[in-house]
Write a protein that holds these residues in place. Sequence first.
Motif, PDB file in Angstrom:
ATOM      1  N   HIS A  12       0.659  -1.192   0.088  1.00 51.96           N
ATOM      2  CA  HIS A  12      -0.391   0.412   0.113  1.00 51.96           C
ATOM      3  C   HIS A  12       0.580   1.311  -0.032  1.00 51.96           C
ATOM      4  CE1 HIS A  12      -4.317  -1.445   0.133  1.00 51.96           C
ATOM      5  NE2 HIS A  12      -3.483  -2.625   1.262  1.00 51.96           N
ATOM      6  N   ALA A  13       2.261   1.096   0.955  1.00 49.40           N
ATOM      7  CA  ALA A  13       3.135   2.480   0.457  1.00 49.40           C
ATOM      8  C   ALA A  13       3.582   2.457  -0.288  1.00 49.40           C
ATOM      9  CB  ALA A  13       3.592   2.587   2.238  1.00 49.40           C
ATOM     10  N   TYR A  14       3.928   1.408  -1.186  1.00 50.81           N
ATOM     11  CA  TYR A  14       4.544   1.605  -2.847  1.00 50.81           C
ATOM     12  C   TYR A  14       2.923   2.161  -3.408  1.00 50.81           C
ATOM     13  CZ  TYR A  14       6.685   0.233  -7.373  1.00 50.81           C
ATOM     14  OH  TYR A  14       6.517   0.256  -9.064  1.00 50.81           O
ATOM     15  N   VAL A  15       2.071   2.004  -3.462  1.00 51.21           N
ATOM     16  CA  VAL A  15       1.101   2.570  -4.565  1.00 51.21           C
ATOM     17  C   VAL A  15       0.633   3.951  -4.359  1.00 51.21           C
ATOM     18  CG1 VAL A  15      -1.009   2.166  -5.744  1.00 51.21           C
ATOM     19  CG2 VAL A  15       0.039   0.443  -5.090  1.00 51.21           C
ATOM     20  N   ASP A  16       0.995   4.426  -1.956  1.00 51.85           N
ATOM     21  CA  ASP A  16       1.035   5.555  -2.018  1.00 51.85           C
ATOM     22  C   ASP A  16       2.152   6.749  -2.453  1.00 51.85           C
ATOM     23  OD1 ASP A  16      -1.963   5.250  -2.037  1.00 51.85           O
ATOM     24  OD2 ASP A  16      -1.667   4.681   0.261  1.00 51.85           O
ATOM     25  N   ASP A  17       3.445   6.010  -3.147  1.00 50.41           N
ATOM     26  CA  ASP A  17       4.669   6.881  -2.748  1.00 50.41           C
ATOM     27  C   ASP A  17       5.566   7.565  -1.148  1.00 50.41           C
ATOM     28  OD1 ASP A  17       4.905   6.302  -5.554  1.00 50.41           O
ATOM     29  OD2 ASP A  17       4.043   8.437  -5.848  1.00 50.41           O
ATOM     30  N   ARG A  18       4.718   6.070  -0.546  1.00 48.41           N
ATOM     31  CA  ARG A  18       5.408   6.805   0.695  1.00 48.41           C
ATOM     32  C   ARG A  18       6.826   6.057   1.253  1.00 48.41           C
ATOM     33  NH1 ARG A  18       1.669   4.341   3.882  1.00 48.41           N
ATOM     34  NH2 ARG A  18       0.117   3.963   3.083  1.00 48.41           N
ATOM     35  N   LEU A  19       7.523   5.007   0.540  1.00 47.28           N
ATOM     36  CA  LEU A  19       8.326   3.991   0.566  1.00 47.28           C
ATOM     37  C   LEU A  19       9.847   5.347   0.597  1.00 47.28           C
ATOM     38  CD1 LEU A  19       7.669   0.584  -0.716  1.00 47.28           C
ATOM     39  CD2 LEU A  19       7.168   1.650   1.230  1.00 47.28           C
ATOM     40  N   ASP A  20      10.261   5.195   1.473  1.00 41.16           N
ATOM     41  CA  ASP A  20      12.156   5.537   0.915  1.00 41.16           C
ATOM     42  C   ASP A  20      12.496   5.289  -0.582  1.00 41.16           C
ATOM     43  OD1 ASP A  20      14.323   3.761   1.648  1.00 41.16           O
ATOM     44  OD2 ASP A  20      12.762   3.136   3.268  1.00 41.16           O
ATOM     45  N   PRO A  21      13.373   5.954  -1.129  1.00 43.64           N
ATOM     46  CA  PRO A  21      13.849   5.062  -2.385  1.00 43.64           C
ATOM     47  C   PRO A  21      14.308   3.963  -2.617  1.00 43.64           C
ATOM     48  CG  PRO A  21      14.621   7.353  -1.800  1.00 43.64           C
ATOM     49  CD  PRO A  21      13.969   6.880  -0.446  1.00 43.64           C
ATOM     50  N   VAL A  22      15.199   3.490  -1.309  1.00 48.84           N
ATOM     51  CA  VAL A  22      15.980   2.342  -1.270  1.00 48.84           C
ATOM     52  C   VAL A  22      14.681   1.279  -1.581  1.00 48.84           C
ATOM     53  CG1 VAL A  22      17.578   0.644  -0.232  1.00 48.84           C
ATOM     54  CG2 VAL A  22      18.179   2.993  -0.885  1.00 48.84           C
ATOM     55  N   ARG A  23      13.392   1.298  -0.240  1.00 45.11           N
ATOM     56  CA  ARG A  23      12.881   0.704  -0.054  1.00 45.11           C
ATOM     57  C   ARG A  23      11.955   0.595  -1.163  1.00 45.11           C
ATOM     58  NH1 ARG A  23      12.431  -4.667   0.605  1.00 45.11           N
ATOM     59  NH2 ARG A  23      10.300  -5.089   1.519  1.00 45.11           N
ATOM     60  N   ARG A  24      11.563   1.501  -2.262  1.00 42.16           N
ATOM     61  CA  ARG A  24      10.839   1.122  -3.007  1.00 42.16           C
ATOM     62  C   ARG A  24      11.773   0.707  -4.259  1.00 42.16           C
ATOM     63  NH1 ARG A  24       6.207   3.997  -5.135  1.00 42.16           N
ATOM     64  NH2 ARG A  24       6.321   4.446  -7.777  1.00 42.16           N
ATOM     65  N   ALA A  25      12.553   0.523  -4.210  1.00 41.93           N
ATOM     66  CA  ALA A  25      13.688   0.176  -5.580  1.00 41.93           C
ATOM     67  C   ALA A  25      13.341  -1.380  -5.570  1.00 41.93           C
ATOM     68  CB  ALA A  25      14.887   0.790  -5.765  1.00 41.93           C
ATOM     69  N   GLU A  26      13.490  -1.952  -4.169  1.00 45.00           N
ATOM     70  CA  GLU A  26      13.983  -3.073  -3.973  1.00 45.00           C
ATOM     71  C   GLU A  26      12.212  -3.966  -4.328  1.00 45.00           C
ATOM     72  OE1 GLU A  26      16.942  -3.343  -0.114  1.00 45.00           O
ATOM     73  OE2 GLU A  26      14.688  -3.689   0.434  1.00 45.00           O
ATOM     74  N   VAL A  27      11.111  -3.316  -3.505  1.00 47.03           N
ATOM     75  CA  VAL A  27      10.000  -3.624  -4.004  1.00 47.03           C
ATOM     76  C   VAL A  27       9.419  -3.301  -5.382  1.00 47.03           C
ATOM     77  CG1 VAL A  27       7.393  -2.947  -3.557  1.00 47.03           C
ATOM     78  CG2 VAL A  27       8.972  -3.191  -1.604  1.00 47.03           C
ATOM     79  N   GLN A  28       9.698  -3.028  -6.484  1.00 45.64           N
ATOM     80  CA  GLN A  28       9.350  -2.564  -7.620  1.00 45.64           C
ATOM     81  C   GLN A  28       9.875  -4.298  -8.065  1.00 45.64           C
ATOM     82  OE1 GLN A  28      10.571   0.891  -9.524  1.00 45.64           O
ATOM     83  NE2 GLN A  28       9.615   0.878 -10.911  1.00 45.64           N
ATOM     84  N   ALA A  29      11.323  -4.309  -8.101  1.00 50.19           N
ATOM     85  CA  ALA A  29      12.687  -5.360  -8.210  1.00 50.19           C
ATOM     86  C   ALA A  29      11.254  -6.876  -8.071  1.00 50.19           C
ATOM     87  CB  ALA A  29      13.740  -5.206  -7.544  1.00 50.19           C
ATOM     88  N   TRP A  30      11.702  -6.612  -6.860  1.00 53.29           N
ATOM     89  CA  TRP A  30      10.722  -7.907  -6.173  1.00 53.29           C
ATOM     90  C   TRP A  30       9.115  -8.361  -6.866  1.00 53.29           C
ATOM     91  CZ3 TRP A  30       5.704  -8.973  -4.409  1.00 53.29           C
ATOM     92  CH2 TRP A  30       4.971  -9.837  -3.312  1.00 53.29           C
ATOM     93  N   LEU A  31       8.230  -6.670  -7.092  1.00 55.08           N
ATOM     94  CA  LEU A  31       7.059  -7.139  -8.384  1.00 55.08           C
ATOM     95  C   LEU A  31       7.140  -7.415  -9.612  1.00 55.08           C
ATOM     96  CD1 LEU A  31       5.041  -3.857  -7.213  1.00 55.08           C
ATOM     97  CD2 LEU A  31       4.713  -5.800  -6.227  1.00 55.08           C
ATOM     98  N   ALA A  32       8.688  -7.085 -10.134  1.00 60.29           N
ATOM     99  CA  ALA A  32       9.011  -7.668 -11.465  1.00 60.29           C
ATOM    100  C   ALA A  32       8.896  -8.648 -11.856  1.00 60.29           C
ATOM    101  CB  ALA A  32      10.227  -6.619 -11.955  1.00 60.29           C
ATOM    102  N   ASN A  33       9.190  -9.649 -10.729  1.00 59.70           N
ATOM    103  CA  ASN A  33       9.391 -10.956 -10.762  1.00 59.70           C
ATOM    104  C   ASN A  33       8.474 -12.020 -10.079  1.00 59.70           C
ATOM    105  OD1 ASN A  33      12.400 -11.478 -11.484  1.00 59.70           O
ATOM    106  ND2 ASN A  33      12.726 -10.549  -9.717  1.00 59.70           N
ATOM    107  N   HIS A  34       7.171 -11.138  -9.394  1.00 58.70           N
ATOM    108  CA  HIS A  34       5.969 -12.014  -8.758  1.00 58.70           C
ATOM    109  C   HIS A  34       5.113 -11.403  -9.825  1.00 58.70           C
ATOM    110  CE1 HIS A  34       9.052 -12.544  -6.119  1.00 58.70           C
ATOM    111  NE2 HIS A  34       8.444 -13.643  -5.376  1.00 58.70           N
TER     112      HIS A  34
END
Length: 249
Positions: A12-34
């Motif tokens: 939810h925080a990823y959708v709302d742009d509430r993650l810090d840049p490092v964690r956002r990049a990690e979540v984005q990479a995880w989503l690319a594989n799921h």
Amino acid sequence: MTRLIPSEEELHAYVDDRLDPVRRAEVQAWLANHPKAAQRVEGWRADARQLRTSLAGLAQPLAGPRVDRDQLRQQARHRLKRRWASAAAIVLALGVGGLGGWQARDASFADAKPMADAVQAHRLFADSQALDIQARDPDQLRTWLQAHFHQVGQLPDLAGYGFAPVGARLLSNEQGPAALVVFQDGAGRRISLFLRSPGEHFRRMPQGQRIDGQLQARYWSHGAYNFALVSAADDGRGVGIGEALRTTL
């Protein structure tokens, strides 16, 4: 060490742009594989745009010079149903469209009517098939609700008012998860309970009610959440149901 698999709250925080840049990049990479999780997140984002547009009093352009809001809502429902059908395999997707970040952060929301998001969520989703769970058993619905909202009280049995559970949908606002819980009577009339955490533009509020078109919203705050019961304005059962909800939640 940063945890690789994102939690529901982090998505939810990823959708709302509430993650810090490092964690956002990690979540984005995880989503690319799921891809299933990515589809769920994109569903939240699409619903966020739809409800944000509705709450702001705007509409996506349709053919012709005039916008038919009923037609817009009907088209939105059709799109949601198609997306639901294609993602039915996601167990408790908790949003083949939750509404990530549906509350716009601009100044126009400062003058929003109390629980306008609850009324719009009812209009968009209470009569649709786009519910995360289909729950005919009150105990099943209670379990689902308390699993996602740990500080909420006991959901009452509304059978005495003629209503049985239909299901629920996990949504999102600027502060985190929100939910729409839907009930239906024997004649097919539906009511919904909406709850969310207070946000920047939608703070805690005293008990009140208002009519919006053919709907009536009865709203209150209790504990960690804001609540609203949305029902037909001409349904006299709303008084008793609202009281039952306020005394148990």
